[in-house]
Design a protein around this motif. Structure first.
Motif, PDB file in Angstrom:
ATOM      1  N   TYR A 156       0.826  -1.208   0.000  1.00  0.00           N
ATOM      2  CA  TYR A 156       0.000   0.000   0.000  1.00  0.00           C
ATOM      3  C   TYR A 156       0.857   1.252   0.000  1.00  0.00           C
ATOM      4  CZ  TYR A 156      -4.869   1.372   0.359  1.00  0.00           C
ATOM      5  OH  TYR A 156      -6.140   1.822   0.080  1.00  0.00           O
ATOM      6  N   PHE A 157       0.894   1.945  -1.133  1.00  0.00           N
ATOM      7  CA  PHE A 157       1.743   3.131  -1.241  1.00  0.00           C
ATOM      8  C   PHE A 157       1.202   4.281  -0.408  1.00  0.00           C
ATOM      9  CE2 PHE A 157      -1.361   3.781  -4.665  1.00  0.00           C
ATOM     10  CZ  PHE A 157      -1.728   5.100  -4.474  1.00  0.00           C
ATOM     11  N   GLU A 158      -0.117   4.325  -0.162  1.00  0.00           N
ATOM     12  CA  GLU A 158      -0.703   5.449   0.563  1.00  0.00           C
ATOM     13  C   GLU A 158      -0.124   5.594   1.965  1.00  0.00           C
ATOM     14  OE1 GLU A 158      -3.976   4.050  -2.289  1.00  0.00           O
ATOM     15  OE2 GLU A 158      -2.322   3.197  -1.157  1.00  0.00           O
ATOM     16  N   ASN A 159       0.009   4.462   2.667  1.00  0.00           N
ATOM     17  CA  ASN A 159       0.504   4.497   4.045  1.00  0.00           C
ATOM     18  C   ASN A 159       0.708   3.047   4.479  1.00  0.00           C
ATOM     19  OD1 ASN A 159       0.857   4.636   6.830  1.00  0.00           O
ATOM     20  ND2 ASN A 159      -0.709   6.214   7.131  1.00  0.00           N
ATOM     21  N   PRO A 160       1.917   2.648   4.836  1.00  0.00           N
ATOM     22  CA  PRO A 160       2.141   1.248   5.229  1.00  0.00           C
ATOM     23  C   PRO A 160       1.384   0.841   6.490  1.00  0.00           C
ATOM     24  CG  PRO A 160       4.105   2.583   5.630  1.00  0.00           C
ATOM     25  CD  PRO A 160       3.171   3.427   4.825  1.00  0.00           C
ATOM     26  N   ASP A 161       0.861   1.824   7.254  1.00  0.00           N
ATOM     27  CA  ASP A 161       0.068   1.476   8.446  1.00  0.00           C
ATOM     28  C   ASP A 161      -1.190   0.693   8.079  1.00  0.00           C
ATOM     29  OD1 ASP A 161       1.894   2.742  10.054  1.00  0.00           O
ATOM     30  OD2 ASP A 161       0.711   4.559  10.329  1.00  0.00           O
ATOM     31  N   TYR A 162      -1.612   0.792   6.830  1.00  0.00           N
ATOM     32  CA  TYR A 162      -2.805   0.058   6.396  1.00  0.00           C
ATOM     33  C   TYR A 162      -2.528  -1.426   6.140  1.00  0.00           C
ATOM     34  CZ  TYR A 162      -5.561   4.332   5.494  1.00  0.00           C
ATOM     35  OH  TYR A 162      -6.274   5.504   5.618  1.00  0.00           O
ATOM     36  N   VAL A 163      -1.278  -1.799   5.982  1.00  0.00           N
ATOM     37  CA  VAL A 163      -0.974  -3.166   5.538  1.00  0.00           C
ATOM     38  C   VAL A 163      -1.489  -4.237   6.503  1.00  0.00           C
ATOM     39  CG1 VAL A 163       0.857  -4.777   4.885  1.00  0.00           C
ATOM     40  CG2 VAL A 163       0.951  -2.397   4.103  1.00  0.00           C
ATOM     41  N   PRO A 164      -1.327  -4.103   7.838  1.00  0.00           N
ATOM     42  CA  PRO A 164      -1.901  -5.128   8.708  1.00  0.00           C
ATOM     43  C   PRO A 164      -3.416  -5.273   8.539  1.00  0.00           C
ATOM     44  CG  PRO A 164      -0.317  -3.804   9.915  1.00  0.00           C
ATOM     45  CD  PRO A 164      -0.520  -3.114   8.606  1.00  0.00           C
ATOM     46  N   LEU A 165      -4.103  -4.168   8.303  1.00  0.00           N
ATOM     47  CA  LEU A 165      -5.546  -4.240   8.059  1.00  0.00           C
ATOM     48  C   LEU A 165      -5.833  -4.964   6.746  1.00  0.00           C
ATOM     49  CD1 LEU A 165      -6.639  -0.625   9.112  1.00  0.00           C
ATOM     50  CD2 LEU A 165      -6.577  -2.692  10.514  1.00  0.00           C
ATOM     51  N   LEU A 166      -5.011  -4.711   5.742  1.00  0.00           N
ATOM     52  CA  LEU A 166      -5.198  -5.368   4.455  1.00  0.00           C
ATOM     53  C   LEU A 166      -4.970  -6.871   4.546  1.00  0.00           C
ATOM     54  CD1 LEU A 166      -3.518  -2.673   2.230  1.00  0.00           C
ATOM     55  CD2 LEU A 166      -5.840  -3.550   1.900  1.00  0.00           C
ATOM     56  N   CYS A 167      -3.978  -7.267   5.306  1.00  0.00           N
ATOM     57  CA  CYS A 167      -3.734  -8.708   5.452  1.00  0.00           C
ATOM     58  C   CYS A 167      -4.954  -9.401   6.045  1.00  0.00           C
ATOM     59  CB  CYS A 167      -2.497  -8.943   6.325  1.00  0.00           C
ATOM     60  SG  CYS A 167      -0.946  -8.443   5.536  1.00  0.00           S
ATOM     61  N   ARG A 168      -5.577  -8.780   7.027  1.00  0.00           N
ATOM     62  CA  ARG A 168      -6.790  -9.346   7.603  1.00  0.00           C
ATOM     63  C   ARG A 168      -7.956  -9.264   6.612  1.00  0.00           C
ATOM     64  NH1 ARG A 168      -9.128 -13.214  10.426  1.00  0.00           N
ATOM     65  NH2 ARG A 168     -10.941 -12.511  11.632  1.00  0.00           N
ATOM     66  N   ALA A 169      -8.028  -8.170   5.872  1.00  0.00           N
ATOM     67  CA  ALA A 169      -9.100  -8.030   4.879  1.00  0.00           C
ATOM     68  C   ALA A 169      -9.026  -9.140   3.836  1.00  0.00           C
ATOM     69  CB  ALA A 169      -9.023  -6.662   4.203  1.00  0.00           C
ATOM     70  N   PHE A 170      -7.832  -9.448   3.354  1.00  0.00           N
ATOM     71  CA  PHE A 170      -7.668 -10.542   2.390  1.00  0.00           C
ATOM     72  C   PHE A 170      -8.217 -11.844   2.967  1.00  0.00           C
ATOM     73  CE2 PHE A 170      -5.168  -7.844  -0.225  1.00  0.00           C
ATOM     74  CZ  PHE A 170      -4.830  -8.515  -1.397  1.00  0.00           C
ATOM     75  N   ASP A 171      -7.832 -12.155   4.209  1.00  0.00           N
ATOM     76  CA  ASP A 171      -8.289 -13.399   4.834  1.00  0.00           C
ATOM     77  C   ASP A 171      -9.811 -13.439   4.945  1.00  0.00           C
ATOM     78  OD1 ASP A 171      -5.654 -14.181   5.121  1.00  0.00           O
ATOM     79  OD2 ASP A 171      -5.526 -13.620   7.238  1.00  0.00           O
ATOM     80  N   LEU A 172     -10.397 -12.315   5.314  1.00  0.00           N
ATOM     81  CA  LEU A 172     -11.847 -12.274   5.493  1.00  0.00           C
ATOM     82  C   LEU A 172     -12.595 -12.360   4.166  1.00  0.00           C
ATOM     83  CD1 LEU A 172     -12.076  -9.596   8.328  1.00  0.00           C
ATOM     84  CD2 LEU A 172     -12.658 -12.022   8.521  1.00  0.00           C
ATOM     85  N   TRP A 173     -12.060 -11.743   3.116  1.00  0.00           N
ATOM     86  CA  TRP A 173     -12.697 -11.886   1.793  1.00  0.00           C
ATOM     87  C   TRP A 173     -12.638 -13.344   1.338  1.00  0.00           C
ATOM     88  CZ3 TRP A 173     -15.950  -8.429   0.763  1.00  0.00           C
ATOM     89  CH2 TRP A 173     -15.709  -7.059   0.884  1.00  0.00           C
ATOM     90  N   GLU A 174     -11.506 -13.981   1.563  1.00  0.00           N
ATOM     91  CA  GLU A 174     -11.384 -15.394   1.191  1.00  0.00           C
ATOM     92  C   GLU A 174     -12.383 -16.243   1.973  1.00  0.00           C
ATOM     93  OE1 GLU A 174      -9.701 -16.529  -1.219  1.00  0.00           O
ATOM     94  OE2 GLU A 174      -7.798 -15.485  -1.484  1.00  0.00           O
ATOM     95  N   ALA A 175     -12.534 -15.944   3.264  1.00  0.00           N
ATOM     96  CA  ALA A 175     -13.470 -16.708   4.087  1.00  0.00           C
ATOM     97  C   ALA A 175     -14.907 -16.490   3.636  1.00  0.00           C
ATOM     98  CB  ALA A 175     -13.310 -16.309   5.553  1.00  0.00           C
ATOM     99  N   LEU A 176     -15.262 -15.245   3.314  1.00  0.00           N
ATOM    100  CA  LEU A 176     -16.618 -14.960   2.841  1.00  0.00           C
ATOM    101  C   LEU A 176     -16.888 -15.670   1.521  1.00  0.00           C
ATOM    102  CD1 LEU A 176     -19.271 -13.344   3.190  1.00  0.00           C
ATOM    103  CD2 LEU A 176     -18.175 -11.493   1.883  1.00  0.00           C
ATOM    104  N   GLN A 177     -15.895 -15.672   0.638  1.00  0.00           N
ATOM    105  CA  GLN A 177     -16.035 -16.345  -0.650  1.00  0.00           C
ATOM    106  C   GLN A 177     -16.289 -17.843  -0.458  1.00  0.00           C
ATOM    107  OE1 GLN A 177     -13.782 -15.425  -4.568  1.00  0.00           O
ATOM    108  NE2 GLN A 177     -12.417 -16.747  -3.424  1.00  0.00           N
ATOM    109  N   ALA A 178     -15.530 -18.453   0.439  1.00  0.00           N
ATOM    110  CA  ALA A 178     -15.718 -19.879   0.702  1.00  0.00           C
ATOM    111  C   ALA A 178     -17.077 -20.149   1.344  1.00  0.00           C
ATOM    112  CB  ALA A 178     -14.596 -20.389   1.609  1.00  0.00           C
ATOM    113  N   GLU A 179     -17.480 -19.233   2.204  1.00  0.00           N
ATOM    114  CA  GLU A 179     -18.733 -19.403   2.929  1.00  0.00           C
ATOM    115  C   GLU A 179     -19.942 -19.325   2.008  1.00  0.00           C
ATOM    116  OE1 GLU A 179     -20.904 -16.803   6.396  1.00  0.00           O
ATOM    117  OE2 GLU A 179     -18.740 -17.098   6.542  1.00  0.00           O
ATOM    118  N   CYS A 180     -19.899 -18.374   1.074  1.00  0.00           N
ATOM    119  CA  CYS A 180     -21.074 -18.172   0.221  1.00  0.00           C
ATOM    120  C   CYS A 180     -21.011 -18.984  -1.067  1.00  0.00           C
ATOM    121  CB  CYS A 180     -21.264 -16.692  -0.093  1.00  0.00           C
ATOM    122  SG  CYS A 180     -20.051 -15.997  -1.219  1.00  0.00           S
ATOM    123  N   GLY A 181     -19.843 -19.578  -1.377  1.00  0.00           N
ATOM    124  CA  GLY A 181     -19.723 -20.412  -2.565  1.00  0.00           C
ATOM    125  C   GLY A 181     -19.803 -19.649  -3.872  1.00  0.00           C
ATOM    126  N   GLU A 182     -19.413 -18.381  -3.844  1.00  0.00           N
ATOM    127  CA  GLU A 182     -19.467 -17.532  -5.034  1.00  0.00           C
ATOM    128  C   GLU A 182     -18.133 -16.822  -5.203  1.00  0.00           C
ATOM    129  OE1 GLU A 182     -22.268 -13.917  -6.827  1.00  0.00           O
ATOM    130  OE2 GLU A 182     -22.379 -14.454  -4.710  1.00  0.00           O
TER     131      GLU A 182
END
Length: 377
Positions: free
Chosen positions: A55-81
């Motif tokens: 994240y070029f805007e601010n590296p402080d966002y990166v820990p949030l992004l790592c969690r966001a990736f995991d949660l999007w993957e989990a939602l995708q698996a959960e909903c099957g879409e």
């Protein structure tokens, strides 16, 4: 009067994600939206959104992004879409001058995110569909990609409802208050009470949170869809793109509809007085600049505009988000000012809002997003 644990006002990307997390924890949730779910009146529409970790805007966002990736993957698996395509992202900029290019590399180094550096000639050989100016280089993040925006909103809504949340559509909020430690919300159709209240109002946040005096300004950003050949197809693994040019920061997506690519300029905004004016036609100059970018930098696309759509940017002065509890009534939690780069965080912002509403704190590092930074000492 309905009595629930938490009321969420605003069911765009952030609010509906909060409903999902709260319902998953077993709380009684009422979500209220003035339009229909996944509507095109605010900031959570337009088919696709880029998602990246470096994240070029601010590296402080990166820990949030790592969690966001995991949660999007989990939602995708959960909903099957399919909600998330990892097609990668290539960022073009002038080494030593481009904050976008250098910031991408810096965040990658700081958090050990795989990012490849390529010279201009190598990038042209690898992606002939992109034509950066002379003197530019490329930073490629293979783990990046894009989200299907409306599908993500609807997936969160479905999963929230499946766990017992009540989501009301086309029901504008008239007013709300915190009284005797409880939230009281009045809409055009009823009155509701809850122990906690979350406001995720997008472009309506300044109006909903007027007593906080948050420095939020509205801008209109125009997306354009242009004809493009099969070389741009997402199914071929084509990455999304960013060009940090002198006149603007342009970004875009691989082809997902068989005929076009979507692109937009991120820096040149048009003023927006109120959210209801979102669909006023963009200026001819704005669209001409977008066409020039396509003509100059996307040689396998046409500069003939097929269609356009406007999106609301709710900007803070520093372009960082505001996620916090009300300083006087901590029963009220809010998220606002996502400044045109928030959608990718929706999965983790929903989790954070649920934490703040129920526990009063979150383990996520959001101190830099506190509203206190705008309060005078």
């Amino acid at each position: 009067m309905s009595n629930v644990d938490v009321i969420v006002i605003g069911l765009g990307a952030m609010g509906v994600a909060a409903c999902h997390h709260l319902a998953a924890r077993g709380h009684r949730v009422l979500g209220i939206e003035q339009h229909n779910l996944a509507h095109d009146r605010g900031s959570s529409h337009g088919e696709t959104r880029l998602i990246r970790k470096a994240y070029f805007e601010n590296p402080d966002y990166v820990p949030l992004l790592c969690r966001a990736f995991d949660l999007w993957e989990a939602l995708q698996a959960e909903c099957g879409e399919t909600l998330f395509e990892r097609n990668g992202l290539v960022t073009f900029g002038r080494p030593g001058e481009s904050q976008v290019y250098e910031g991408t590399l810096a965040s990658g180094r700081l958090y050990s995110i795989p990012v490849e550096q390529l010279g201009r000639d190598e990038a042209l050989r690898r992606w002939p569909i992109y034509r950066p100016p002379e003197g530019f280089a490329a930073a490629y993040e293979p783990g990046a990609g894009f989200l299907y925006a409306e599908k993500c909103v609807l997936a969160h809504a479905r999963q929230a409802r499946a766990r017992g949340a009540t989501l009301k559509e086309n029901e504008p909020v008239v007013d709300f208050r915190i009284e005797n430690g409880r939230a009281q919300v009045r809409t055009t159709q009823g009155r509701y009470s809850a122990a906690r209240l979350i406001v995720a109002g997008g472009g309506w946040s300044a109006r909903l949170l007027a007593d906080l005096g948050l420095p939020l300004e509205l801008r209109k950003m125009t997306l354009g869809w242009f004809p493009a050949g099969p070389e741009h197809a997402a199914a071929r693994g084509t990455p999304g793109f960013v060009f940090d040019l002198d006149e603007d920061f342009y970004y875009g997506f691989p082809q997902i509809d068989g005929e076009s690519v979507k692109t937009a300029g991120h820096r040149r905004f048009e003023a927006l007085e109120k959210p209801e004016d979102k669909d006023l036609a963009p200026s001819p100059e704005r669209m001409a600049a977008l066409g020039r970018f396509v003509r100059d930098c996307l040689p396998f696309a046409s500069d003939r505009l097929l269609r356009w759509s406007n999106c609301i940017y709710t900007m803070t002065p520093d372009e960082d988000f505001v996620i916090d509890r009300h300083p006087e009534t901590p029963e009220l939690v809010f998220a606002a000012g996502f400044s045109g780069h928030g959608f990718k965080f929706a999965s983790v912002v929903g989790e954070i809002l649920a934490d703040l509403a129920i526990d009063g704190a979150t383990r996520h590092p959001i101190g830099f997003l506190s509203a206190s930074r705008f309060r005078s000492s």
